[in-house]
Design a protein around this motif. Structure first.
Motif, PDB file in Angstrom:
ATOM      1  N   VAL A 221      15.116  -3.234 -12.390  1.00 38.68           N
ATOM      2  CA  VAL A 221      13.779  -2.809 -12.808  1.00 38.68           C
ATOM      3  C   VAL A 221      12.775  -3.630 -12.018  1.00 38.68           C
ATOM      4  O   VAL A 221      12.832  -4.864 -12.029  1.00 38.68           O
ATOM      5  N   ILE A 222      11.880  -2.950 -11.323  1.00 41.56           N
ATOM      6  CA  ILE A 222      10.925  -3.631 -10.455  1.00 41.56           C
ATOM      7  C   ILE A 222       9.508  -3.227 -10.820  1.00 41.56           C
ATOM      8  O   ILE A 222       9.173  -2.043 -10.815  1.00 41.56           O
ATOM      9  N   GLY A 223       8.670  -4.199 -11.162  1.00 44.98           N
ATOM     10  CA  GLY A 223       7.248  -3.967 -11.380  1.00 44.98           C
ATOM     11  C   GLY A 223       6.470  -4.767 -10.353  1.00 44.98           C
ATOM     12  O   GLY A 223       6.695  -5.972 -10.218  1.00 44.98           O
ATOM     13  N   HIS A 224       5.556  -4.121  -9.621  1.00 42.43           N
ATOM     14  CA  HIS A 224       4.910  -4.844  -8.527  1.00 42.43           C
ATOM     15  C   HIS A 224       3.529  -4.274  -8.222  1.00 42.43           C
ATOM     16  O   HIS A 224       3.143  -3.216  -8.721  1.00 42.43           O
ATOM     17  N   LYS A 225       2.789  -5.022  -7.385  1.00 43.95           N
ATOM     18  CA  LYS A 225       1.479  -4.575  -6.889  1.00 43.95           C
ATOM     19  C   LYS A 225       1.360  -4.975  -5.431  1.00 43.95           C
ATOM     20  O   LYS A 225       1.681  -6.104  -5.062  1.00 43.95           O
ATOM     21  N   THR A 226       0.904  -4.033  -4.625  1.00 41.23           N
ATOM     22  CA  THR A 226       0.820  -4.244  -3.186  1.00 41.23           C
ATOM     23  C   THR A 226      -0.617  -4.486  -2.731  1.00 41.23           C
ATOM     24  O   THR A 226      -1.576  -4.244  -3.462  1.00 41.23           O
ATOM     25  N   GLY A 227      -0.732  -4.932  -1.490  1.00 41.48           N
ATOM     26  CA  GLY A 227      -2.031  -5.072  -0.841  1.00 41.48           C
ATOM     27  C   GLY A 227      -1.865  -4.857   0.651  1.00 41.48           C
ATOM     28  O   GLY A 227      -0.894  -5.346   1.232  1.00 41.48           O
ATOM     29  N   THR A 228      -2.793  -4.139   1.258  1.00 36.58           N
ATOM     30  CA  THR A 228      -2.692  -3.824   2.685  1.00 36.58           C
ATOM     31  C   THR A 228      -4.047  -4.008   3.347  1.00 36.58           C
ATOM     32  O   THR A 228      -5.045  -3.455   2.883  1.00 36.58           O
ATOM     33  N   GLY A 229      -4.062  -4.756   4.439  1.00 32.79           N
ATOM     34  CA  GLY A 229      -5.300  -5.012   5.154  1.00 32.79           C
ATOM     35  C   GLY A 229      -5.472  -4.120   6.369  1.00 32.79           C
ATOM     36  O   GLY A 229      -4.722  -3.170   6.588  1.00 32.79           O
ATOM     37  N   PHE A 230      -6.436  -4.462   7.186  1.00 36.18           N
ATOM     38  CA  PHE A 230      -6.819  -3.655   8.336  1.00 36.18           C
ATOM     39  C   PHE A 230      -6.402  -4.358   9.623  1.00 36.18           C
ATOM     40  O   PHE A 230      -5.996  -5.531   9.616  1.00 36.18           O
TER      41      PHE A 230
END
Length: 292
Positions: A221-230
């Protein structure tokens, strides 16, 4: 219980996970990027590389905002049924916002009295990383000063970062701080608000080639939050991130944050770095948690 009360316990177990520490040190040193990793295993063993270095969070910062909203609602005995007002000026069109696209395509596009349940806004910001939804939620709890977690700096809105990209660097966290926050949330927060946020983290629709990719065959079970830049002027990537918790089928669990800044690789290659780090951590934890 408020998440703002978290502490920085959990010292590293130098012997049990020494091989993992060495593997991560070697792997990170081989890459042309600034990489921070922190892992907390079963709430007690910590392994990190550049764990106390601040990194730009990018959209990972939407998770602390969501947890701050839950803290406020918990203190008021409120639920995510609570209606939040959305003003026309909240709907910036030059940013990533599926929420805005849906509203502008509906009969509610021009109303100045539009309201949505907090639950819907959380869904947009955590599952789809919606920038406008994030700012609307943040403003509803008092703005930037309302998010207060140790080692995590939420100092600019998405709208402000869109105007001045350099502000992305100020919205920062250390890998250790983010991992501590998620570990505390995952282990100790069992109220209905927290359960809803965990569901949204576990159904996150972004970053499927990052932490999640090597875990798909494991039934974890995986709970996560991502972030992506420029992309920066020199062609490097500003930052690519992923942070979350993993519950293994055998009952063991760990929390992991991977922040990659100033990457010399393209997005696909940088995401692969996160996936490879995720694989290293999973393999080490699994090997130590399965009886001989």
């Amino acid at each position: 219980m408020a998440l703002s009360l978290i502490s920085f316990g959990s010292c590293a177990s130098r012997s049990k996970y020494a091989d993992l520490q060495s593997a991560l040190n070697e792997y990170v040193a081989s890459k042309d990027a600034s990489i921070g990793v922190a892992v907390i295993i079963d709430g007690k063993d910590t392994v990190s590389v550049n764990g106390n270095k601040p990194f730009p969070m990018l959209s990972v910062y939407k998770l602390p905002i969501a947890l701050a909203l839950a803290d406020v609602y918990r203190s008021k005995a409120a639920t995510f049924d609570n209606q939040i007002v959305i003003l026309p000026e909240d709907l910036h069109r030059d940013t990533w916002s599926p929420l805005t696209e849906k509203i502008l395509a509906s009969d509610n596009a021009l109303t100045d009295t539009l309201k949505l349940p907090a639950r819907d806004l959380l869904q947009y910001m955590l599952q789809q990383s919606d920038n406008n939804a994030s700012d609307i939620v943040l403003n509803s709890i008092g703005g930037l000063g309302s998010v207060n977690f140790p080692g995590i700096n939420v100092v600019s809105t998405e709208a402000e970062m869109h105007v001045d990209n350099s502000l992305c660097y100020s919205n920062s966290a250390t890998p250790i701080a983010m991992t501590n926050l998620i570990d505390k949330f995952d282990r100790d927060m069992t109220d209905s608000l927290s359960v809803e946020i965990k569901y949204l983290m576990q159904s996150c629709a972004t970053g499927e080639n990052r932490l999640v990719k090597p875990l798909l065959p494991t039934n974890a079970v995986i709970g996560h939050k991502t972030g992506t830049g420029f992309s920066l002027p020199d062609g490097r990537l500003m930052a690519v991130n992923d942070a979350g918790y993993v519950h293994l089928p055998n009952g063991h669990r760990y929390v992991i944050s991977v922040f990659i800044e100033n990457s010399a690789y393209d997005l696909v290659q940088t995401e692969a770095i996160i996936a490879e780090i995720s694989e290293l951590v999973f393999s080490a934890v699994w090997a130590k948690s399965v009886p001989d």
